[in-house]
Design an enzyme around this catalytic site. Structure first.
Site, mmCIF file in Angstrom:
data_model
loop_
_atom_site.group_PDB
_atom_site.id
_atom_site.type_symbol
_atom_site.label_atom_id
_atom_site.label_comp_id
_atom_site.label_asym_id
_atom_site.label_seq_id
_atom_site.Cartn_x
_atom_site.Cartn_y
_atom_site.Cartn_z
ATOM 1 N N THR A 1 0.789 -1.092 -0.076
ATOM 2 C CA THR A 1 0.012 0.077 0.180
ATOM 3 C C THR A 1 0.789 1.133 0.179
ATOM 4 O O THR A 1 2.051 1.303 -0.081
ATOM 5 C CB THR A 1 -0.960 0.062 1.396
ATOM 6 O OG1 THR A 1 -0.130 0.285 2.341
ATOM 7 C CG2 THR A 1 -1.573 -1.605 1.474
ATOM 8 N N CYS A 2 0.415 2.603 -0.078
ATOM 9 C CA CYS A 2 1.196 3.622 -0.009
ATOM 10 C C CYS A 2 1.760 3.697 1.447
ATOM 11 O O CYS A 2 2.844 4.416 1.476
ATOM 12 C CB CYS A 2 0.367 5.019 -0.036
ATOM 13 S SG CYS A 2 -0.932 5.084 1.309
ATOM 14 N N ASN A 3 1.474 3.189 2.386
ATOM 15 C CA ASN A 3 2.312 3.333 3.612
ATOM 16 C C ASN A 3 3.012 2.119 4.010
ATOM 17 O O ASN A 3 3.767 2.057 5.187
ATOM 18 C CB ASN A 3 1.080 3.281 4.863
ATOM 19 C CG ASN A 3 0.605 4.773 4.639
ATOM 20 O OD1 ASN A 3 1.205 5.701 4.591
ATOM 21 N ND2 ASN A 3 -0.755 4.729 5.234
ATOM 22 N N SER B 1 -2.210 1.388 11.231
ATOM 23 C CA SER B 1 -2.154 2.302 10.134
ATOM 24 C C SER B 1 -1.618 3.685 10.437
ATOM 25 O O SER B 1 -1.738 4.103 11.747
ATOM 26 C CB SER B 1 -3.620 2.301 9.717
ATOM 27 O OG SER B 1 -4.070 1.452 8.933
ATOM 28 N N GLN C 1 -9.581 1.131 5.293
ATOM 29 C CA GLN C 1 -9.402 0.851 3.793
ATOM 30 C C GLN C 1 -8.269 -0.229 3.753
ATOM 31 O O GLN C 1 -8.409 -0.932 2.855
ATOM 32 C CB GLN C 1 -8.796 2.065 3.099
ATOM 33 C CG GLN C 1 -8.245 1.912 1.619
ATOM 34 C CD GLN C 1 -7.583 3.203 1.260
ATOM 35 O OE1 GLN C 1 -7.327 4.378 1.836
ATOM 36 N NE2 GLN C 1 -7.481 3.348 -0.152
ATOM 37 N N GLY D 1 -6.085 9.409 -11.703
ATOM 38 C CA GLY D 1 -6.217 8.051 -11.346
ATOM 39 C C GLY D 1 -7.772 7.703 -11.249
ATOM 40 O O GLY D 1 -8.639 8.701 -11.192
ATOM 41 N N GLY E 1 -8.775 4.989 -8.884
ATOM 42 C CA GLY E 1 -8.757 3.795 -7.779
ATOM 43 C C GLY E 1 -9.545 4.169 -6.578
ATOM 44 O O GLY E 1 -10.168 5.160 -6.601
#
Length: 415
Positions: free
Chosen positions: A49-51, A105, A112, A185, A187
């Site tokens: 993921t982005c993280n 998170s 998410q 994008g 998404g």
């Protein structure tokens, strides 16, 4: 084989270090195929993921996953070693449950990540990389997440990344209703941003996507228009707010492109949010005087809002997770005993069949049934008791321990 998790996330590494280790969905399939086919792991799933980028594996040793990651990404181990974490066995299970529940998170309690974990499991299953252990791990993680969200206040007062982007934009512009918005994008993250920004009724919303049909599908939901990604270069100057989140492995908005857009705008400010990992916008863009550029890591302080009210729920969530970790390992230990249980049953079945055949032969030749049954029961009893009796008579080592074990196995009570 050992169960473990190897990973890197927003807590252990800056964005620049996480970028080279990120996998987009299609690349995940190739990576998993390589990981399994070359024998690096018996089971594997990759969460990217982005993280975070995390490998959930059953393999010989955690170092195997690290070696595969550096080999596959062609990165020096020394460059990422200080940022990696490895969780073995129980810690790996607990970590998976915490991630699924939103406790690990950037936005505490955000939902998410659960969908992203489900995608990771689905892709691993489709690529034949998911075995019994990891399937059970993920299914248990999803059940834990559901329990945590339904019985604690972990999801209360969440400030999402999308909401944080809106808050930052409102610091730059007096009213979003007077601004034009470009979403790059189509998404899930862009969809969330579209919903939050649309609520502020901007002057115009445009969705740019590599696939025009998908961009149009998203645009229609929010009264927006869609353009092709390649059209962004000539139209960038029109927009006051730009939010980008694509799966591109290289920046799609370069410094030169933004410089030209700013000149065309006569240096009116441009607010940009880059939610992609790897980044969609070149780092140098953030140095321009009239551009306010924020990345996923920059949003961390904003999403801290409402954190205090959710911290109390973490204690309850950790208690739920602790109990579920114990339950998972009870299952795992039971599963590890399955080969022994199966072997014991097979051995007993062979004895039973042999004695049954012997008894049927005696009956066929006319022997008295009562005597045949008595002999059958005695022969079965003697054969089943032979191994433990032999162990007690001739066993080496601690006889007291052996006697206690047999007493426990056969539920014996000594007067």
């Amino acid at each position: 084989m050992a169960l473990f998790t190897l990973g890197i996330n927003h807590r252990t590494a800056p964005l620049a270090v996480r970028e080279p280790l990120a996998f987009h969905p299609e690349e995940l399939r190739r990576a998993l195929a390589d990981l399994i086919s070359r024998g690096w792991a018996q089971e594997a799933a990759i969460l990217s993921t982005c993280n975070r980028t995390e490998l959930y594996c059953e393999a010989r040793d955690p170092s195997v996953a690290r070696d595969w990651l550096t080999d596959y990404r062609r990165i020096s181990a020394s460059d990422i070693e200080p940022f990696l974490y490895t969780y073995p066995d129980r810690e790996a299970v607990r970590h998976a449950f915490r991630v699924a529940s939103g406790l690990d998170s950037m936005v505490l309690g955000e939902p998410q990540i659960l969908g992203q974990m489900k995608d990771a499991m689905r892709i691993a299953r489709e690529e034949g990389a998911l075995g019994t252990t990891l399937h059970k791990l993920f299914q248990s993680a999803f059940a834990v997440a559901k329990d945590v969200r339904s019985t604690t206040a972990i999801g209360a007062n969440i400030v999402s990344m999308a909401a944080a982007a809106v808050r930052l934009a409102e610091r730059i512009f007096e009213s979003i209703a007077d601004q034009k918005l470009l979403l790059i994008g189509a998404g899930e993250m862009i969809e969330l941003c579209a919903a939050h920004f649309a609520a502020r009724k901007p002057k115009q919303i445009v969705v740019a996507n590599r696939t025009l049909d998908r961009g149009q599908a998203l645009a229609e939901r929010f009264g927006a228009t869609a353009i092709r990604l390649e059209d962004v270069a000539e139209r960038l100057a029109e927009f006051d707010i730009v939010v980008s989140s694509t799966a591109s492995q290289l920046p799609i908005i370069g410094l030169g492109l933004v410089e030209r857009a700013i000149r065309a705008r006569r240096h009116r400010p441009m607010f940009m949010v880059d939610l992609a990992v790897p980044r969609d916008v070149e780092v140098e863009v953030g140095e321009l005087d009239d551009v306010f550029l924020y990345t996923v890591d920059d949003l961390a302080q904003v999403v801290e809002s409402g954190l205090e009210s959710r911290q109390a729920a973490v204690i309850d969530a950790e208690a739920i997770i602790g109990a579920r970790v114990d339950a998972f390992f009870d299952w795992l230990h039971t599963r590890q005993a399955v080969p022994v249980i199966r072997s014991l049953r097979d051995s007993a079945e062979r004895v039973r069949r042999h004695e049954m055949e012997h008894a049927l032969k005696l009956l066929a030749r006319g022997d008295e049934p009562a005597r045949v049954l008595d002999e059958l029961s005695q022969r079965l009893t003697n054969k089943f008791l032979h191994p433990p009796l032999q162990a007690l008579s001739h066993g080496e080592g601690d006889r007291t321990e052996l006697q206690a074990l047999i007493s426990r196995l056969f539920n014996l009570h000594h007067d």
